[in-house]
Design a protein around this motif. Structure first.
Motif, short mmCIF file in Angstrom:
data_model
loop_
_atom_site.label_atom_id
_atom_site.label_comp_id
_atom_site.label_asym_id
_atom_site.label_seq_id
_atom_site.Cartn_x
_atom_site.Cartn_y
_atom_site.Cartn_z
N GLU A 166 -45.50 32.01 52.03
CA GLU A 166 -45.31 31.54 50.66
C GLU A 166 -46.44 30.59 50.25
OE1 GLU A 166 -41.54 29.68 49.78
OE2 GLU A 166 -42.31 28.93 47.87
N VAL A 168 -36.22 24.85 45.04
CA VAL A 168 -36.78 23.63 44.47
C VAL A 168 -35.73 22.88 43.64
CG1 VAL A 168 -38.91 22.68 43.51
CG2 VAL A 168 -38.92 25.02 44.34
N ALA A 200 -31.32 29.82 45.11
CA ALA A 200 -32.08 28.97 44.17
C ALA A 200 -33.09 28.19 44.98
CB ALA A 200 -31.13 28.02 43.46
N ARG A 252 -42.98 22.04 49.22
CA ARG A 252 -43.71 23.21 48.68
C ARG A 252 -45.09 22.77 48.16
NH1 ARG A 252 -39.82 26.06 51.09
NH2 ARG A 252 -37.96 24.95 50.51
N GLU A 273 -33.71 26.72 56.52
CA GLU A 273 -33.41 25.98 55.29
C GLU A 273 -31.89 25.85 55.18
OE1 GLU A 273 -35.46 27.29 51.77
OE2 GLU A 273 -37.43 27.00 52.71
N LEU A 308 -43.54 35.48 47.79
CA LEU A 308 -42.19 34.94 48.03
C LEU A 308 -41.22 35.95 48.67
CD1 LEU A 308 -40.48 32.23 47.56
CD2 LEU A 308 -39.43 33.50 45.71
N TYR A 326 -44.48 24.46 41.59
CA TYR A 326 -43.23 23.88 42.10
C TYR A 326 -42.79 22.67 41.27
CZ TYR A 326 -44.20 27.13 45.78
OH TYR A 326 -44.45 28.29 46.46
N PHE A 365 -33.86 33.67 43.26
CA PHE A 365 -34.46 34.86 43.88
C PHE A 365 -33.42 35.60 44.70
CE2 PHE A 365 -35.36 31.19 46.61
CZ PHE A 365 -35.03 31.64 47.87
N GLY A 382 -30.37 26.04 47.49
CA GLY A 382 -31.65 25.36 47.74
C GLY A 382 -31.49 24.31 48.83
N THR A 383 -32.62 23.99 49.45
CA THR A 383 -32.57 23.06 50.58
C THR A 383 -33.06 21.66 50.20
OG1 THR A 383 -33.07 22.79 52.92
CG2 THR A 383 -34.89 23.56 51.55
N ASP A 427 -31.29 29.71 54.86
CA ASP A 427 -32.27 30.52 54.13
C ASP A 427 -33.58 30.49 54.95
OD1 ASP A 427 -33.98 31.63 52.21
OD2 ASP A 427 -34.12 29.78 51.05
N LYS A 430 -39.28 35.35 52.27
CA LYS A 430 -37.84 35.08 52.21
C LYS A 430 -36.95 36.19 52.72
CE LYS A 430 -37.71 31.02 50.22
NZ LYS A 430 -37.04 29.90 50.91
O1 DO4 Z 1 -39.89 28.35 46.07
C1 DO4 Z 1 -39.59 28.62 47.12
C2 DO4 Z 1 -38.36 28.57 47.85
C3 DO4 Z 1 -37.57 27.36 47.65
C4 DO4 Z 1 -36.34 27.35 48.44
O2 DO4 Z 1 -35.91 28.31 49.06
C5 DO4 Z 1 -35.57 26.09 48.48
O3 DO4 Z 1 -35.92 25.12 47.82
O4 DO4 Z 1 -34.58 26.07 49.20
#
Ligand code: DO4
Ligand code: MG
Length: 300
Positions: A166, A80, A78, A89, A138, A173, A99, A111, A250-251, A159, A177
């Motif tokens: 990006e 954002v 996931a 972002r 990440e 993306l 974003y 994703f 997500g990070t 991640d 990634k």
């Molecule tokens: O939208 C791009 C990637 C966002 C992501 O990998 C994150 O928020 O961790």
């Protein structure tokens, strides 16, 4: 004491799945062929299989840890889901409003991240792309989900991403990634019945270059903008995962735009009670990651 499920190499060179108290050098074997088979079980059966194995007297030496993912199990992510990620972002992108819109939208950004065989474990190398000017780790908490869409455990995901690819265009993306060494998981996974509050876990990161820390930070799962179940529900909405799925959430930790992860840097991601994931950076050239291929000798 917290216990963890691990995938590992035993003294005979065979890959096994077991459970151990964190820090032990031996594990109790689980009566499954692989983790994907464990993830076919419903949550209560899966957790009791793990707890029963812990009671068995026989133990096996753990020679080397492998990432906690195999066979049909996929890794998704996931994005954002933290304010810091949204801000980062917006700063890096030519299309900042996508974003802020996804941060506020009901539908999360989800994703595909990796097939099982490409994932690296703790102690193994992660990769950076030579066509990317800004690379970043990440640090993320990842949910281990069974085939029934239930959260059965938690692990750590790095991640690894290209911010510049990006940033140039969000349609890039997948290239930002997914590449050799871009997904690290581990060390094992902690069953969900071992975690008292999944919304109160500290996630920390430290990157060392030539023995010196060049970036560090910490956040908490309290800062997450969404509920974990919401992410899982969206992922399972119109897709089945017969071998379960790992969903990285997500990070909340992103370095400044001046930071660029480089060959030989060492990245350590820690989460309270879950463990520590440590990986050294190498180039993501095709030849450098051939050891990940099924049946190839795993590098150590
Ligand atoms: O939208 C791009 C990637 C966002 C992501 O990998 C994150 O928020 O961790
Ligand atoms: Mg991420």
């Amino acid at each position: 004491m917290t216990h963890e499920v691990i995938r590992f190499v035993d003294k005979g060179g065979d890959v096994k799945v077991g459970v151990r108290e964190q820090g032990e050098t031996t594990a109790h074997l689980l009566a499954v062929e692989n983790l994907a088979q464990l993830f076919t079980l419903e949550k209560s059966a899966l957790l009791s299989t793990i707890n029963k194995a812990l009671e068995s007297a026989s133990v096996t030496d753990v020679v080397r840890l492998l990432p906690p993912v195999d066979d049909l199990t996929e890794v998704w992510a996931a994005g954002v889901t933290y304010k810091r990620s949204r801000a980062a972002r917006e700063e890096e992108s030519d299309q900042p409003d996508v974003y802020s819109r996804v941060y506020e939208a009901a539908r999360p950004e989800l994703f595909f991240k990796s097939v099982a065989w490409r994932v690296v474990g703790t102690g193994e190398p992660i990769g950076v792309r030579s066509d990317s000017a800004i690379n970043a780790p990440e640090p993320e908490i990842a949910l281990v989900c069974n085939a029934h869409g239930e959260i059965v455990g938690v692990t750590i995901c790095n991640d690894v991403s290209s911010r510049s690819i990006e940033g140039e265009n969000p349609l890039y993306l997948p290239q930002a990634k997914i590449y050799s060494g871009s997904c690290a998981l581990g060390p094992g996974f902690v069953p969900i019945d071992q975690i008292s509050d999944i919304y109160d876990l500290e996630i920390s990161v430290a990157v060392k270059r030539d023995g010196e820390i060049i970036w560090e930070g910490a956040t908490s799962t309290r800062e997450m903008h969404r509920r974990f179940e919401e992410l899982v529900d969206y992922l399972f909405l119109h897709m089945s995962f017969p071998g379960g799925v790992i969903l990285s959430t997500g990070t909340g930790l992103v370095p400044s735009m001046e930071f660029n992860l480089t060959t030989d840097d060492e990245v350590t991601v820690g989460i309270t009670n879950i463990g520590t994931l440590v990986n050294k950076v190498r180039s993501a050239n095709r030849k450098d990651f051939v050891w990940l291929r099924p049946n190839a000798d795993r590098l150590m």
